[in-house]
Design a protein around this motif. Structure first.
Motif, PDB file in Angstrom:
ATOM      1  N   GLN A  57       0.797  -1.224   0.000  1.00 49.04           N
ATOM      2  CA  GLN A  57       0.000   0.000   0.000  1.00 49.04           C
ATOM      3  C   GLN A  57       0.831   1.278   0.000  1.00 49.04           C
ATOM      4  O   GLN A  57       0.349   2.330  -0.428  1.00 49.04           O
ATOM      5  CB  GLN A  57      -0.913   0.023   1.251  1.00 49.04           C
ATOM      6  N   VAL A  58       2.066   1.203   0.479  1.00 47.80           N
ATOM      7  CA  VAL A  58       2.860   2.410   0.721  1.00 47.80           C
ATOM      8  C   VAL A  58       4.229   2.277   0.054  1.00 47.80           C
ATOM      9  O   VAL A  58       4.851   1.205   0.114  1.00 47.80           O
ATOM     10  CB  VAL A  58       3.047   2.650   2.234  1.00 47.80           C
ATOM     11  N   ALA A  59       4.697   3.350  -0.572  1.00 48.67           N
ATOM     12  CA  ALA A  59       6.044   3.396  -1.141  1.00 48.67           C
ATOM     13  C   ALA A  59       7.005   3.961  -0.098  1.00 48.67           C
ATOM     14  O   ALA A  59       6.819   5.070   0.392  1.00 48.67           O
ATOM     15  CB  ALA A  59       6.054   4.271  -2.389  1.00 48.67           C
ATOM     16  N   VAL A  60       8.009   3.195   0.255  1.00 47.00           N
ATOM     17  CA  VAL A  60       8.921   3.548   1.341  1.00 47.00           C
ATOM     18  C   VAL A  60      10.273   3.971   0.784  1.00 47.00           C
ATOM     19  O   VAL A  60      10.799   3.358  -0.152  1.00 47.00           O
ATOM     20  CB  VAL A  60       9.097   2.354   2.309  1.00 47.00           C
ATOM     21  N   ARG A 149      -0.682   6.621  -5.543  1.00 44.66           N
ATOM     22  CA  ARG A 149      -1.960   7.309  -5.312  1.00 44.66           C
ATOM     23  C   ARG A 149      -2.643   7.672  -6.626  1.00 44.66           C
ATOM     24  O   ARG A 149      -3.847   7.462  -6.800  1.00 44.66           O
ATOM     25  CB  ARG A 149      -1.719   8.569  -4.487  1.00 44.66           C
ATOM     26  N   ASP A 150      -1.868   8.208  -7.587  1.00 42.63           N
ATOM     27  CA  ASP A 150      -2.455   8.680  -8.844  1.00 42.63           C
ATOM     28  C   ASP A 150      -2.408   7.648  -9.959  1.00 42.63           C
ATOM     29  O   ASP A 150      -2.973   7.875 -11.025  1.00 42.63           O
ATOM     30  CB  ASP A 150      -1.729   9.947  -9.317  1.00 42.63           C
ATOM     31  N   ARG A 151      -1.696   6.542  -9.728  1.00 44.45           N
ATOM     32  CA  ARG A 151      -1.511   5.491 -10.743  1.00 44.45           C
ATOM     33  C   ARG A 151      -0.876   6.065 -12.006  1.00 44.45           C
ATOM     34  O   ARG A 151      -1.253   5.724 -13.120  1.00 44.45           O
ATOM     35  CB  ARG A 151      -2.825   4.782 -11.076  1.00 44.45           C
ATOM     36  N   GLU A 168      -2.946  -2.847 -13.702  1.00 49.16           N
ATOM     37  CA  GLU A 168      -1.603  -2.568 -14.216  1.00 49.16           C
ATOM     38  C   GLU A 168      -0.692  -2.080 -13.092  1.00 49.16           C
ATOM     39  O   GLU A 168       0.475  -2.477 -13.004  1.00 49.16           O
ATOM     40  CB  GLU A 168      -1.679  -1.528 -15.328  1.00 49.16           C
ATOM     41  N   LYS A 169      -1.218  -1.216 -12.228  1.00 50.69           N
ATOM     42  CA  LYS A 169      -0.439  -0.739 -11.090  1.00 50.69           C
ATOM     43  C   LYS A 169      -0.065  -1.897 -10.172  1.00 50.69           C
ATOM     44  O   LYS A 169       1.078  -2.007  -9.713  1.00 50.69           O
ATOM     45  CB  LYS A 169      -1.229   0.308 -10.309  1.00 50.69           C
ATOM     46  N   LYS A 170      -1.004  -2.777  -9.925  1.00 53.14           N
ATOM     47  CA  LYS A 170      -0.744  -3.907  -9.021  1.00 53.14           C
ATOM     48  C   LYS A 170       0.280  -4.865  -9.614  1.00 53.14           C
ATOM     49  O   LYS A 170       1.136  -5.400  -8.902  1.00 53.14           O
ATOM     50  CB  LYS A 170      -2.043  -4.643  -8.714  1.00 53.14           C
ATOM     51  N   LEU A 171       0.199  -5.073 -10.919  1.00 53.85           N
ATOM     52  CA  LEU A 171       1.178  -5.919 -11.592  1.00 53.85           C
ATOM     53  C   LEU A 171       2.584  -5.346 -11.450  1.00 53.85           C
ATOM     54  O   LEU A 171       3.529  -6.059 -11.065  1.00 53.85           O
ATOM     55  CB  LEU A 171       0.809  -6.050 -13.073  1.00 53.85           C
TER      56      LEU A 171
END
Length: 246
Positions: A57-60, A149-151, A168-171
């Motif tokens: 869920q989060v980009a670290v 957030r914005d894909r 596509e984002k999830k892939l």
């Protein structure tokens, strides 16, 4: 105000996302409050498994890891993060002071910095800022970037952005976090099924998803997107470009 506090307050800090993995609840909360007060977005968890959930869920940007964690050890977690996300900053913060542990933290875990507890909160802030200055500019210059957030996917060489669908984002997110950027087809199919309360995606549907994403990237970014996602015979797919999650 102490000289150290003045140094911290006078330096403009770029907002960064920090994942803190610490199983001591009181220490975890203390560090989280202090880093939040200095402009960091902190996500505090108590185990490697909880961090894995967070990373969907989060980009670290930066990681602070204890070594003595329940389940997967902090050393194993550090090694895995370094392999999967080589541009991220990793700080090991532990009570283990032996030279053997320090060497293992750097050599086996791939940590950037090894701190022994107790660590002064203000020192930790300066360590993170120093690490960010060294790592993040070079990462941003060479890598693609994906806004969760914005894909939106941005290349390092073009002002054009690609708008992604949820799938596509999830892939891409799954491939970014996989070892060597490679995942088996069955794992990707199961991933989509488990997140949408549906049966696993069929292999044919997965192939179509990858094909549409390849065409979308090529149509907007041409040759620089050529070969971004490679089919690995008998395995699945490999991401062949560096993408930073934001």
């Amino acid at each position: 105000m102490s000289p150290l506090s003045q140094l911290i307050s006078n330096e403009d800090a770029t907002p960064l996302v920090v994942a803190l993995v610490e199983d001591d609840r009181l220490l975890r909360e203390e560090i989280e409050v202090h880093l939040n007060a200095h402009g960091y977005e902190v996500h505090a968890v108590n185990s490697a498994a909880a961090l894995d959930d967070l990373l969907t869920q989060v980009a670290v940007d930066l990681y602070i890891l204890d070594l003595g964690l329940p389940g997967e050890s902090g050393l194993s977690l550090s090694r895995r993060l370094r392999t999967q996300m080589p541009h991220s900053g990793i700080v090991i913060m532990t009570a283990r002071v032996a030279l053997y542990d320090r060497i293992a933290g750097y050599q086996d875990g791939g940590a950037d910095i090894y701190l022994t507890k107790p660590v002064a909160p203000d020192e930790l802030v300066l360590v993170l800022r120093s690490l960010a200055r060294r790592l993040l500019p070079s990462k941003a210059a060479k890598a693609w970037s994906l806004s969760l957030r914005d894909r939106m996917l941005f290349s390092p060489q073009s002002a054009q952005a690609v708008r992604l669908t949820f799938r596509e984002k999830k892939l891409l997110t799954a491939l970014i976090q996989a070892k060597d950027g490679t995942l088996e087809s069955w794992a990707l199919c199961d991933l989509f099924g488990s997140t949408e309360n549906a049966p696993p995606m069929s292999k044919h549907t997965l192939e179509e998803l990858v094909g549409r994403l390849r065409k979308k990237l090529k149509s907007t970014h041409g040759e620089i997107a050529e070969g971004a996602i490679k089919s690995v015979w008998g395995v699945g797919y490999q991401l062949c470009i560096t993408i930073v999650l934001k």
